[in-house]
Design an enzyme around this catalytic site. Structure first.
Site: not given
Ligand SMILES: O=C(O)[C@]1(O)C[C@H](CCCOc2ccccc2)[C@@H](O)[C@H](O)C1
Length: 145
Positions: A10, A23, A74, A100
């Site tokens: 998600p 990210y 992921n 991650h």
């Molecule tokens: O660090 C990672 O790859 C995570 O899996 C990313 C997830 C979040 C993905 C959301 O990514 C976004 C990117 C840009 C805008 C909104 C959300 C987070 O909930 C995990 O704790 C760590």
């Protein structure tokens, strides 16, 4: 040819649009293209899948059983609470590497635990988008054994 599934959970469809601090600026499409090319150079076919829906991701994991040699996954925020996805990973006879982009161990308390990692053969974190390539390397090294 090795078949690898790249699966993202998600909100990862939003990569590159917010939160560059954690990210980066690459979109999901950029990351998928990078992994597909990296895999092709190493004789692996990489299929890509992303969903925001837990049940859809579970169904995709079930469908991978008997059809893929490994999964780079992921799980997004499902990482921290989805026992259902843990059980799906544990159920299928396909090695899964959890990845991650951020270093979840250095973030909020709730992000420091992965309930899915115990069902995986490895976890990669904190390497940015390159973590996807490291995860693929682990699977290909595993296959070569
Ligand atoms: O660090 C990672 O790859 C995570 O899996 C990313 C997830 C979040 C993905 C959301 O990514 C976004 C990117 C840009 C805008 C909104 C959300 C987070 O909930 C995990 O704790 C760590």
């Amino acid at each position: 040819m090795k078949k690898i599934l790249l699966m993202n959970g998600p909100n990862l469809n939003m990569l590159g649009q917010r939160d560059p601090k954690f990210y980066g600026t690459d979109t999901l499409a950029d990351i998928e293209a990078m992994v597909v090319a990296y895999g092709a150079e190493r004789g692996a076919q990489v299929d890509c899948f992303q969903s925001n829906h837990e049940g859809v991701l579970i169904d995709r994991l079930h469908a991978a059983h008997g059809n893929y040699d490994g999964i780079v996954y992921n799980p997004g925020a499902h990482t921290h609470y989805s026992y259902a996805l843990h059980d799906a990973v544990e159920t299928i006879d396909v090695p899964v590497v959890e990845i991650h982009i951020s270093d979840i161990s250095q973030r909020e308390e709730f992000r420091r635990t992965s309930v899915i990692a115990p069902a995986c053969i490895a976890q990669v974190k904190g390497l940015g988008k390159d973590g996807y390539l490291r995860a693929l390397d682990i699977l290909l090294e595993e296959e070569a054994k």
